[in-house]
Design a protein around this motif. Structure first.
Motif, PDB file in Angstrom:
ATOM      1  N   ALA A  53       0.950  -0.898  -0.095  1.00  0.00           N
ATOM      2  CA  ALA A  53      -0.110   0.013  -0.098  1.00  0.00           C
ATOM      3  C   ALA A  53       0.650   1.184   0.075  1.00  0.00           C
ATOM      4  N   ASP A  54       1.999   1.018   0.981  1.00  0.00           N
ATOM      5  CA  ASP A  54       2.886   2.258   1.120  1.00  0.00           C
ATOM      6  C   ASP A  54       3.279   2.391  -0.499  1.00  0.00           C
ATOM      7  N   ARG A  56       2.504   1.954  -3.057  1.00  0.00           N
ATOM      8  CA  ARG A  56       1.642   1.967  -4.371  1.00  0.00           C
ATOM      9  C   ARG A  56       1.017   3.687  -4.681  1.00  0.00           C
ATOM     10  N   SER A  57       0.909   4.262  -2.946  1.00  0.00           N
ATOM     11  CA  SER A  57       0.909   5.533  -2.859  1.00  0.00           C
ATOM     12  C   SER A  57       1.668   6.453  -2.924  1.00  0.00           C
ATOM     13  N   ARG A  58       3.340   5.923  -3.223  1.00  0.00           N
ATOM     14  CA  ARG A  58       4.296   7.033  -3.008  1.00  0.00           C
ATOM     15  C   ARG A  58       5.570   7.315  -4.417  1.00  0.00           C
ATOM     16  N   VAL A 110       4.677   7.169  -9.538  1.00  0.00           N
ATOM     17  CA  VAL A 110       3.892   6.844  -8.713  1.00  0.00           C
ATOM     18  C   VAL A 110       3.660   4.796  -8.931  1.00  0.00           C
ATOM     19  N   ALA A 112       2.052   2.443  -8.225  1.00  0.00           N
ATOM     20  CA  ALA A 112       0.336   2.116  -8.424  1.00  0.00           C
ATOM     21  C   ALA A 112       0.757   2.606  -9.922  1.00  0.00           C
ATOM     22  N   ARG A 113       0.989   3.232 -10.428  1.00  0.00           N
ATOM     23  CA  ARG A 113       0.964   3.117 -12.369  1.00  0.00           C
ATOM     24  C   ARG A 113       1.976   1.555 -12.398  1.00  0.00           C
TER      25      ARG A 113
END
Length: 162
Positions: A53-54, A56-58, A110, A112-113
Motif C-alpha cells: 500500500a505504501d 502504490r501510493s508513493r 507512482v 501504482a502506475r
C-alpha cells in the motif's frame, strides 16, 4: 545466481560500506529484527500488504536505460524494474554495482502506475524490485493481487506474454 542470492550480495556489500563509515541515510528507519520464528503468517502478510500500500501510493525513482526506457535487470529468470524510494537508495544501488561515478538519469513514477499500467503494457513478465541494495528492499513479483491478472504469471494473460 538467483535473485535472492544477488540481492543478498548487494545488501551485504552496502552494509560493509556503511560499517566502514561511508555515511548513508536510510530512506525508512530500520526496525529491530524479530527473533527467528517470532512472526506468524498473518503478521507477515499484514506487513507485506502495508509495504505494498505504501509503495502504490508513493512516487519512486526508476533509472532510465541508454534508450530512455525504464531500466530493468534480469535476476532469477525474471526481469525486474528497479525502483528506489529516494536518491539515497538509488546512490546505494549504484555504489553496490560499482557504478557510482556514472550519471543515473531517472524518472519519478507512482508505484501504482508501475504495477497497474507499465507492467501490463510490457510484452514480457516483469516485477518491481524496490530499494534493491538497501536493508529494507522488497520485491513485488508479477502475480495476482500485485499486478492485473492479465499481466500476472499466475493469471490468465500469461500465454499472450511469453
Amino acid at each position: 545466481m538467483g535473485f535472492d542470492e544477488e540481492w543478498g550480495r548487494l545488501r551485504a556489500a552496502a552494509t560493509e560500506r556503511v560499517d566502514a563509515g561511508v555515511p548513508v541515510e536510510p530512506a525508512v528507519p530500520a526496525r529491530e529484527p524479530e527473533p527467528a520464528g517470532a512472526v506468524d503468517e498473518a503478521t507477515a502478510r499484514e506487513a507485506v500488504l502495508e509495504r505494498l500500500a505504501d509503495f502504490r501510493s508513493r512516487a519512486v525513482l526508476v533509472p532510465l536505460d541508454e534508450r530512455g526506457g525504464l531500466w530493468t535487470a534480469e535476476l532469477g529468470g525474471l526481469d525486474w524494474i528497479c525502483a528506489f524510494s529516494g536518491l539515497e537508495t538509488l546512490a546505494r544501488f549504484a555504489d553496490a554495482r560499482g557504478e557510482a561515478e556514472r550519471e543515473w538519469p531517472y524518472r519519478r513514477i507512482v508505484g501504482a502506475r508501475l504495477l497497474d499500467e507499465v507492467i501490463p503494457a510490457l510484452d514480457f513478465p516483469c516485477g518491481v524490485a524496490l530499494d534493491a541494495a538497501g536493508p529494507d528492499g522488497i520485491a513485488f513479483p508479477p502475480v495476482r493481487g500485485l499486478v492485473p491478472d492479465g499481466a500476472a504469471l499466475d493469471g490468465d494473460g500469461l500465454e499472450e506474454k511469453v
